[in-house]
Motif scaffolding. Structure first.
Motif, PDB file in Angstrom:
ATOM      1  N   GLU A 244       0.845  -1.193   0.000  1.00  0.00           N
ATOM      2  CA  GLU A 244       0.000   0.000   0.000  1.00  0.00           C
ATOM      3  C   GLU A 244       0.888   1.252   0.000  1.00  0.00           C
ATOM      4  OE1 GLU A 244      -2.307  -3.096   2.418  1.00  0.00           O
ATOM      5  OE2 GLU A 244      -0.245  -2.395   2.218  1.00  0.00           O
ATOM      6  N   VAL A 245       0.345   2.325  -0.534  1.00  0.00           N
ATOM      7  CA  VAL A 245       1.043   3.607  -0.512  1.00  0.00           C
ATOM      8  C   VAL A 245       0.655   4.321   0.774  1.00  0.00           C
ATOM      9  CG1 VAL A 245       1.322   5.849  -1.617  1.00  0.00           C
ATOM     10  CG2 VAL A 245       1.056   3.792  -3.018  1.00  0.00           C
ATOM     11  N   VAL A 246       1.641   4.588   1.622  1.00  0.00           N
ATOM     12  CA  VAL A 246       1.419   5.333   2.860  1.00  0.00           C
ATOM     13  C   VAL A 246       2.191   6.638   2.743  1.00  0.00           C
ATOM     14  CG1 VAL A 246       1.622   5.360   5.363  1.00  0.00           C
ATOM     15  CG2 VAL A 246       1.121   3.223   4.171  1.00  0.00           C
ATOM     16  N   ASP A 247       1.453   7.697   2.485  1.00  0.00           N
ATOM     17  CA  ASP A 247       2.091   9.004   2.255  1.00  0.00           C
ATOM     18  C   ASP A 247       1.183  10.095   2.807  1.00  0.00           C
ATOM     19  OD1 ASP A 247       3.705  11.057   1.414  1.00  0.00           O
ATOM     20  OD2 ASP A 247       3.135  10.916  -0.704  1.00  0.00           O
ATOM     21  N   VAL A 248       1.138  10.189   4.141  1.00  0.00           N
ATOM     22  CA  VAL A 248       0.250  11.167   4.781  1.00  0.00           C
ATOM     23  C   VAL A 248       0.953  12.501   5.027  1.00  0.00           C
ATOM     24  CG1 VAL A 248      -1.056   9.320   5.865  1.00  0.00           C
ATOM     25  CG2 VAL A 248       0.823  10.403   7.126  1.00  0.00           C
ATOM     26  N   GLY A 249       2.254  12.548   4.787  1.00  0.00           N
ATOM     27  CA  GLY A 249       2.994  13.790   4.970  1.00  0.00           C
ATOM     28  C   GLY A 249       3.491  14.012   6.376  1.00  0.00           C
ATOM     29  N   ILE A 250       3.356  13.008   7.252  1.00  0.00           N
ATOM     30  CA  ILE A 250       3.871  13.091   8.618  1.00  0.00           C
ATOM     31  C   ILE A 250       4.977  12.047   8.735  1.00  0.00           C
ATOM     32  CG2 ILE A 250       3.323  12.856  11.077  1.00  0.00           C
ATOM     33  CD1 ILE A 250       0.436  13.612  10.365  1.00  0.00           C
ATOM     34  N   GLU A 251       6.183  12.505   8.970  1.00  0.00           N
ATOM     35  CA  GLU A 251       7.338  11.619   8.898  1.00  0.00           C
ATOM     36  C   GLU A 251       7.239  10.457   9.872  1.00  0.00           C
ATOM     37  OE1 GLU A 251      12.252  11.857   9.155  1.00  0.00           O
ATOM     38  OE2 GLU A 251      11.018  13.657   9.415  1.00  0.00           O
ATOM     39  N   ASP A 252       6.757  10.707  11.109  1.00  0.00           N
ATOM     40  CA  ASP A 252       6.666   9.646  12.104  1.00  0.00           C
ATOM     41  C   ASP A 252       5.729   8.521  11.654  1.00  0.00           C
ATOM     42  OD1 ASP A 252       8.430  10.869  13.785  1.00  0.00           O
ATOM     43  OD2 ASP A 252       6.904  11.867  14.997  1.00  0.00           O
ATOM     44  N   ILE A 253       4.779   8.862  10.805  1.00  0.00           N
ATOM     45  CA  ILE A 253       3.854   7.844  10.303  1.00  0.00           C
ATOM     46  C   ILE A 253       4.412   7.186   9.047  1.00  0.00           C
ATOM     47  CG2 ILE A 253       1.549   7.454   9.385  1.00  0.00           C
ATOM     48  CD1 ILE A 253       0.562   9.747  11.130  1.00  0.00           C
ATOM     49  N   ASP A 254       4.850   8.011   8.106  1.00  0.00           N
ATOM     50  CA  ASP A 254       5.319   7.483   6.814  1.00  0.00           C
ATOM     51  C   ASP A 254       6.510   6.550   6.972  1.00  0.00           C
ATOM     52  OD1 ASP A 254       3.336   8.906   5.596  1.00  0.00           O
ATOM     53  OD2 ASP A 254       4.617  10.564   4.970  1.00  0.00           O
ATOM     54  N   ASP A 255       7.396   6.830   7.958  1.00  0.00           N
ATOM     55  CA  ASP A 255       8.596   6.001   8.068  1.00  0.00           C
ATOM     56  C   ASP A 255       8.311   4.607   8.613  1.00  0.00           C
ATOM     57  OD1 ASP A 255       8.219   6.378  10.776  1.00  0.00           O
ATOM     58  OD2 ASP A 255       9.957   7.680  11.057  1.00  0.00           O
TER      59      ASP A 255
END
Length: 849
Positions: free
Chosen positions: A165-176
């Motif tokens: 899945e593409v996870v790209d919410v723009g919040i580094e703590d989440i995306d990483d």
């Protein structure tokens, strides 16, 4: 209505109170999670399987953690798929907060299937463990309808298992959380690119090439190449075999065979072709022959700079043999001073070893007049200087009489600006005394008379504004000024309109009623003029004359002269010249006696020192040999030239006395006989060096001389994209090494330098040739390694990958086809182990259909 209307089981006000209390408790005792809705891009219409989805938005929300002893679930277990984390999490969130805050924000987002309540499949980011959980079930009826209403959602979650899945919410703590998860390919891109350079020397009696006569068979690796040793004092040649695997034998079996032999060291001193054998454990049958170059082969090639950023091995180009080039020495004028011009350029006579048959420093084998280049003058531009002389002040009032040049300067491309300092402005000033209460006209004293007045200034006589002695006078004094007609200085102030002739008819008077001496103030402009001049420069860039345009006026002191600075040494002052040529040999008649080295009675026009000497008839056309009966020995050249006589380097043999035609030089082999200076330039402090063209385009060496060959080579690059070595395919033949003919240059093609920009996490990159797309997982600028996932095909080495958001464009240098998977998976090892058990390389072990 069947229920008692007077006993409510939950009024709106009570329900709101409970909801407010729930919301407040969640804010007090909860944690701040992020709710991440799933966008369904592609689904299987039959079994409703989610093929493609993405997460691009995240919303902070308070939630109560219902796990009081830690994560629920099975924890970390060992399964048939490897080590797995199976942690569960139960969270409680407010229905009202979700419906009033999150629902309005996501209802218009494309591909959101349910916005009115939390949906199974959406993600929760749990900050305490920095982990992503997937909602597996939403319980919306617990507690069960208190006061006839539900107030919370209970979210039962499992640890998120990433499936591209593409996870790209723009919040580094989440995306990483999904970086380095899933199937990831590592691509090495072109970073910094630079061209490799290399150099070589010239050797004699070397291995020139190796020709494979039989490729052999059954070679699993490249065989070792053994070349017989060079004679004593020489250097052994070294070769490396290359293999080819695409040739199918008569029995239909494809195997590796010897493709060729590349030379690492051509050796030195071979007088006959050496033997060569191939040594290998299993391979047999390969055979080759060796060709040698008696004179002028390239030697070992040394890498001076390895370059970087090569996707494929660069092409290697050796300079074509050109033989010896021409050389000359410049002569400059004397005395030198600030710099002078070139007056002549003389062709040099080189050392004996570079005279014919090796050629002279007048060059050899020119087919056209080469370009001649004089070095630029040294140093920077010198500023010209000059001094002025004034005319007699009393006769002219201060004008410039003449200008003398001190230094001519150099490197002026145009006439410089001449600037004189301005004459200093000076007004008159004076004091006066009283006689009684009137001005004493004879007491006036000038502290300065001023100068350069063209009209007489006026004088104001004042007593101040107030205080003692400043009372109004009975009659105000009036003075009239007169000036010198040439110098413009104030010569007098008259207070008597009768006795002072310049004051006649005016109101001049000494006044009455003064108690203190008045102040005298002169008003009126002086009219001094700045001198001007123009410069004239020579073709050599020096100032030769300064002409006065305006002599100025009002100079009391000699003015300084400033001359504009020139530019630095540039093409405008480089000397120029052309080459005088002789494009073929000279044949003329003379007389030669036995044992003599002098040809007499001969015309010497166009013959130069160093010319090869041989008989015009009866010689061999093979360069550098002689037939029996040719009484001019091989290698004879002109050692000096007299009046009607030619002196040879070797004596004649096999002849008494003979008058015959001799040939001087080589037919169709042009030489430089002289240099005509067309422009001497300027500013030279020392004679400039002279470069005379000696390129392959100038020469016909390979056309006129027999057996001349250009060297060939191939480059080897490493996985890091740098050149590690250059191997010789053909060492060439006929290179001549000398001062005016240096070792052949080696040119390597440049790597592509168009790569630029930095990729952004989660952006899409597209291959320029393959059109394959992938999602950026990470980008390391220092190593130029790009990791990607969700790849829909195979990228092609050498194509450009363009980022959809960053616009970064970089060439793919190394494509790692082995996918790197989640750290706990063991797919690659399992595949390797399976391949060792079941061998599909030669056929299907289960049989063919």
């Amino acid at each position: 209505m069947v229920l008692n209307p007077y006993f409510q089981q939950g009024s709106k006000t009570e329900q709101n109170l409970i909801q407010d209390l729930v919301n407040e408790q969640l804010r007090m005792y909860g944690v701040e999670i992020y709710y991440i809705p799933r966008q369904y891009i592609t689904k299987n219409t039959i079994i409703k399987e989610v093929i493609e989805s993405k997460f691009t938005d995240a919303y902070p929300l308070e939630a109560y953690v219902d796990n009081y002893e830690g994560y629920e679930g099975l924890g970390t277990i060992m399964s048939k798929f490897g080590i797995q984390d199976l942690d569960d999490l139960v969270l409680v969130i407010s229905q009202e907060r979700y419906e009033s805050y999150i629902s309005p924000l996501i209802k218009n987002i494309p591909n959101i299937e349910l916005s009115t309540r939390p949906k199974e499949g959406d993600l929760i980011w749990f900050p305490l463990g920095d982990r992503l959980f997937e909602i597996k079930f939403v319980e919306h009826e617990k507690p069960f309808y208190q006061l006839q209403k539900n107030y919370v959602y209970e979210l039962r979650c499992e640890l998120f298992r990433y499936e591209d899945e593409v996870v790209d919410v723009g919040i580094e703590d989440i995306d990483d959380n999904v970086v380095d998860k899933g199937y990831i390919q590592s691509l090495t891109m072109v970073g910094t690119a630079s061209t490799a350079t290399a150099y070589t020397g010239v050797v004699n009696k070397a291995v020139r090439f190796i020709t494979v006569e039989n490729r052999g068979y059954n070679y699993t690796t490249a065989p070792r190449v053994a070349i017989s040793s060079a004679p004593s004092g020489g250097t052994d040649a070294v070769g490396i075999a290359t293999l080819i695997s695409d040739i199918i034998d008569c029995d239909g079996v494809k195997g590796k065979k010897v493709q060729g032999v590349e030379i690492r060291n051509p050796g030195i001193g071979y007088t006959v072709a050496p033997g060569i054998v191939f040594i290998h454990e299993t391979g047999v049958g390969a055979a080759a022959t060796v060709g040698i170059a008696s004179t002028g082969a390239v030697g070992i090639v040394t890498i001076s700079t390895a370059g970087e950023g090569y996707v494929t091995a660069p092409t290697v180009t050796f300079e074509t043999p050109t033989h010896v080039g021409a050389a000359a020495t410049a002569t400059i004028k004397s005395p030198i001073g600030a710099g002078v011009s070139v007056i002549s350029a003389t062709i040099d006579t080189g050392a004996v070893e570079y005279l014919y048959p090796g050629g002279t420093t007048g060059g050899v084998f020119y087919k056209r007049a080469p370009r001649i280049t004089f070095a630029l003058p040294t140093g920077t531009g010198n500023v010209a200087t000059a001094t002025a002389t004034l005319d007699t002040y009393s006769l002219t009032g201060g004008t410039v009489k003449s200008v003398a040049i001190g230094s001519e300067g150099k490197f002026y491309t145009s006439a410089p600006t001449i600037t004189f300092s301005a004459p200093v402005a000076s007004g008159a000033a004076a004091t006066v005394a009283l006689s009684g209460s009137s001005i004493d006209a004879s007491s006036i004293a000038f502290s300065t008379t001023g100068r350069a007045y063209t009209t007489a200034p006026t004088v104001a006589i004042t007593t101040g504004t107030s205080g003692y002695g400043n009372d109004p006078v009975t009659i105000a004094a009036v003075g009239i000024v007169t000036i010198h007609p040439i110098t413009g200085i104030v010569t007098a102030v008259g207070f008597n309109s009768t006795s002072d002739p310049w004051a006649t008819g005016t109101g001049a008077t000494i006044g009455v009623g003064y108690t203190v001496p008045p102040l005298l103030t002169f008003s009126g402009s002086t009219a001094q003029v700045r001198a001007t001049a123009t410069a004239t420069i020579s073709i050599g860039g020096t100032v030769t004359a300064i002409s006065i345009g305006n002599s100025g006026y009002g100079y009391k002191d000699t003015p300084t002269i400033t001359i504009e600075s020139p530019g630095g040494a540039d093409e405008a002052f480089r000397a120029l010249g052309t080459c005088h040529m002789r494009f073929t040999s000279v044949q003329t008649q003379g007389t030669l006696g036995i044992g003599s080295d002098i040809i007499t009675g001969i015309g010497t026009t166009n013959i130069i020192v160093g010319d090869r000497v041989r008989l015009a008839i009866g010689h061999s056309d093979v360069y550098g040999t002689a037939l029996t009966g040719n009484f001019i020995q091989t290698g004879t050249y002109v050692s000096s030239i007299g009046i009607g006589s030619i002196f040879m380097s070797k004596v004649a043999v096999n002849v008494g006395i003979a008058t015959t035609n001799f040939e001087f030089g080589i037919a169709n082999s042009g030489i430089v006989t002289g240099i005509g200076v067309t422009y001497g330039g300027g500013g030279y402090l020392t004679p400039p060096t002279i470069s005379i063209g000696n390129s392959a385009a100038d020469k016909n060496y390979v056309d006129v001389a027999l057996g001349i060959h250009t060297a060939k080579g191939t480059a080897i690059i490493s996985s890091a994209g740098i050149v590690t070595s250059i191997r010789i395919v053909d060492a060439g033949h006929g290179y001549v090494l000398g001062t005016s003919s240096p070792a052949p240059t080696i040119t390597l093609s440049s790597p592509d330098t168009s790569s630029s920009g930095d990729y952004i996490l989660n952006e899409t990159v597209t291959g320029s040739s393959s059109s394959v797309t992938a999602l950026v997982n990470s980008w390391d600028t220092s190593t130029s390694i790009l990791t990607v996932k969700i790849v829909d095909g195979s990228f092609i080495v050498g194509e450009t990958l363009t980022g959809s958001e960053s616009g970064a464009t970089r060439k793919l240098r190394v494509y790692n086809t082995d996918d790197v998977v989640t750290p706990f998976a063991d797919n690659d090892n399992i595949e390797t182990a399976a391949d060792a058990i079941l061998d599909f390389s030669e056929g299907n072990p289960f049989g063919n259909p």
